[in-house]
Structures are given as C-alpha cells and as structure tokens.
Motif scaffolding. Structure first.
Motif, PDB file in Angstrom:
ATOM      1  N   ALA A 130     -22.716  56.271 -74.551  1.00 46.51           N
ATOM      2  CA  ALA A 130     -21.645  56.736 -75.419  1.00 46.51           C
ATOM      3  C   ALA A 130     -20.308  56.739 -74.686  1.00 46.51           C
ATOM      4  CB  ALA A 130     -21.968  58.142 -75.937  1.00 46.51           C
ATOM      5  N   LEU A 131     -20.304  57.160 -73.441  1.00 45.69           N
ATOM      6  CA  LEU A 131     -19.065  57.121 -72.659  1.00 45.69           C
ATOM      7  C   LEU A 131     -18.573  55.691 -72.490  1.00 45.69           C
ATOM      8  CD1 LEU A 131     -19.556  59.702 -69.753  1.00 45.69           C
ATOM      9  CD2 LEU A 131     -17.760  59.718 -71.480  1.00 45.69           C
ATOM     10  N   GLU A 134     -17.227  54.553 -75.860  1.00 41.91           N
ATOM     11  CA  GLU A 134     -16.024  55.265 -76.284  1.00 41.91           C
ATOM     12  C   GLU A 134     -14.795  54.778 -75.543  1.00 41.91           C
ATOM     13  OE1 GLU A 134     -13.338  57.823 -78.034  1.00 41.91           O
ATOM     14  OE2 GLU A 134     -15.318  57.156 -78.639  1.00 41.91           O
ATOM     15  N   ILE A 353     -18.520  64.013 -75.813  1.00 42.45           N
ATOM     16  CA  ILE A 353     -17.568  62.903 -75.823  1.00 42.45           C
ATOM     17  C   ILE A 353     -16.197  63.370 -76.315  1.00 42.45           C
ATOM     18  CG2 ILE A 353     -17.019  60.695 -76.922  1.00 42.45           C
ATOM     19  CD1 ILE A 353     -19.122  60.472 -74.780  1.00 42.45           C
ATOM     20  N   ASP A 357     -12.937  63.272 -73.941  1.00 39.37           N
ATOM     21  CA  ASP A 357     -11.797  62.489 -74.404  1.00 39.37           C
ATOM     22  C   ASP A 357     -10.532  63.344 -74.464  1.00 39.37           C
ATOM     23  OD1 ASP A 357     -10.868  59.962 -75.300  1.00 39.37           O
ATOM     24  OD2 ASP A 357     -10.796  60.717 -77.352  1.00 39.37           O
TER      25      ASP A 357
END
Length: 367
Positions: A130-131, A134, A353, A357
């Motif tokens: 996911a990182l 993203e 996340i 962010d």
C-alpha cells in the motif's frame, strides 16, 4: 487518498481471516491466500511528475486592429516536462516493523502457528504494498525486528540434535534450516534487524538484501524478494519478550551508526514509521510515557518525524486487556491504533496510510 478505493478492494481479500482452531489462544486466525509480493500493485502518481496531457503554450498571437499583426514570440520557457520534480513533504521513509514471533514447545501447536505466521506476513506485506502504491516515489528502508532477541528457536527442539541441512527436511518443521551456531553476534541482539528468520513459518533463509544489510532498500533490484523474506519471522521465538524496548534498541546510536548491527537504516532526512504488531508488553522496564520520550528522542524530539502504528490488544472493549502498548501509542503525537484480533486489517492499513501521508506532508528534514 488517491488509491484508497483500489487498496481497499485489493487488500480486503488478502487481509481477511477466519476463526482460529478451537481452544487455541490465537491472535490471528486461518489463512486462505498467499501473501502479495511487495511492489506488485502498480499505481500512477501525479506528484512531482510531468503530465502527458498538458497542452503547449502558443508563441504567437494575432490582434485585430483592422489588420492582422504578428507579435514577437515570448522568450523560450522551459516546458513542464523539463522541470525538476517538486518535493511534497518527505521523500524518504524508514519503516521499522516490530513483530510478534512468539512460539510454542508443544508439537500440537506447530500447524496453527505456521498459519498465523503466514497471515501476519501477508498483512504486513499488504502495508508495504500500500505504501508503494500510494507514493511510488518514496525512498523506502524496510527493517524487521522481532520482539524476542536471540537466534535459537523452538524449532531447534524438534529438529535437534542431529539436524543436518544436507539431509533436510526436518520431519516436524520441513521448512526449517538448521545451523549449529549464530552467523554473527548481531543475530542475538535485541532490536537488530532480522535478515535470517528461522523456525516454524519463517523464511529459513538468508534474505537477499544488498551487501548483507539487515534491511531492504526500495532502490535495490531484489527489494520485493528481500521484503517478503524479512517479514516472514515465523512463530518460534523463545525466552523473554521486550516489545516496547525493541524499537528503542533498534534505533539507538550504537546500532545505526557505522559498525552497528543496523548501520545505515536510520536517516536524518527520512520520516520514521514504526509498526508494532504485538499482544502486549509485560516484560519491558519503564513506563509507556518513558518509552514514548525515548522513541521521540531518536528524531530529536520532533513529533512530526515519527508515525507510530500499534496493532495490539486493549484497543476497544472486545480487544483483550493488555494495555501498555496502547498507552505507549497514545503517548506518541502521530499514531494509529488497531485491534490485533480484528477479522479484517484493511481499515487499519488504510488509516495508517492516511496518517503517514498527512504527517509526511508536514515533515521538514533537518537543516
């Protein structure tokens, strides 16, 4: 978030789980899917990149004053595709996982411990994926430090004496790779990055990090394979657990400077993200407030230099009763809390996340 809908859909199946075997004190339950390989989820990021659909600027105009007149074109200007990317907050993240690797000496426990180890690795691989999806431009360092120090595992009991790597597999732990002694002193130190996970459900291999480092770098060609290997710590840990002290020990100056076990992992100009997946902490000396101060000191007390993600017990009324790790997290300025026994980790991953962010946008590197 740019990828939230995509990530929710892709991670939902990966992070879902079933009930654990009856009578087992299990924090994770049955696994039905294989872990996703880090970096396999692609995404398109517009941050700091040129746009392939931008229109060109005309260099001539026509004015009408009764007759057509062509004006001199303006001086040449650089096109958008020739400009350097503009940084948005942090560009580097040092990601430290502190993972539960608790084992059992009971033969009957080994199968479900293997399942739990697989599920834990899958969930954490989902977070790394996911990182990566993203913000593909993040320069990532990924290190894994189990909550129990030492190189000996419960698998040694089932495969020793007479364990010979040449005549493997071991009958009880077929994936196990035995070694007569530690490869080096760092294999035994609390907080040192684990680059040779051993035991039930572990990688049982020397992970392919560049130059034998105890962490993976996103620039490395072997990054996906290395992260997959590092996160498979298994469930064969023995002895006393020190979850809260593990990240503090991993990041102390003598560990991260030249010559230390984790040399090169911690960077002054990178945001630090600590992810803890542990039942609780009854063994670490000190108080949650003291642990938070020690961890913040790693970044000189700069609160926006750290995001702390704790997946543990005592997060809600139906989430266990070990509260010291929860209190540790609550003493950190930027935190995400999740219940370890949750059936679906997708909301926890997405909240993490979001937090990373948001804090990353505020991060100001020193100097």
């Amino acid at each position: 978030m740019r990828q939230k809908a995509l990530l929710a859909a892709s991670l939902a199946g990966l992070l879902a789980c079933q009930n654990s075997p009856d009578g087992q004190d299990s924090q994770w339950t049955g696994v039905t899917t294989n872990p996703t390989t880090p970096g396999s989820t692609s995404s398109t990021s517009t941050s700091g990149e040129s746009s392939s659909t931008s229109t060109s600027i005309s260099t001539s105009t026509t004015t009408s004053t009764g007759a057509g007149t062509t004006l001199e074109p303006p001086p040449d200007m650089p096109g958008f595709d020739t400009l350097e990317p503009v940084p948005e907050g942090c560009e580097k993240i040092d990601l430290l996982f502190v993972l539960n690797n608790r084992g059992s000496n009971l033969l009957a426990d080994q199968d479900w411990l293997r399942e739990e180890a697989e599920l834990q690795a899958a969930r954490m691989l989902g977070l790394v994926d996911a990182l990566t999806a993203e913000a593909a431009n993040y320069d990532l360092h990924v290190m894994v430090a189990p909550q129990k120090p030492g190189f000996t595992t419960t698998a040694d009991k089932w495969c020793m004496p007479g364990c010979d790597p040449v005549s493997m597999p071991c009958d009880v732990v077929p994936e196990y790779v035995c070694v007569e002694d530690s490869w080096e002193e760092c294999d035994w130190a609390l907080g040192s990055g684990k680059n040779f996970p051993r035991g039930v459900g572990a990688s049982n291999a020397l992970c392919p990090t560049t130059e034998g480092r105890r962490f993976a770098q996103s620039q490395d060609a072997t990054f996906p394979e290395a992260v997959d290997c590092l996160l498979r710590v298994g469930h064969s840990g023995t002895g006393q657990e020190y979850p809260a002290l593990t990240p503090i020990a991993a990041l102390k100056p003598e560990m991260v400077t030249e010559g230390g076990c984790n040399a090169g992992f911690l960077r002054d100009d990178a945001m630090l993200v600590v992810v803890m997946v542990v039942n609780g902490d009854e063994g670490s000396p000190g108080t949650p407030e003291e642990w938070a101060q020690e961890l913040l000191a790693v970044k000189g007390g700069y609160g926006d230099g750290i995001v702390f993600v704790a997946i543990t017990e005592s997060v809600g009324p139906e989430c266990g009763d070990s509260e010291r790790i929860r209190l540790f997290a609550e003493a950190m300025p930027n935190r995400v809390l999740g219940c370890m026994s949750a059936e679906d980790y997708t909301p926890i991953v997405l909240e993490a996340i979001d937090k990373i962010d948001a804090v990353c946008d505020k991060f100001i590197p020193p100097g």
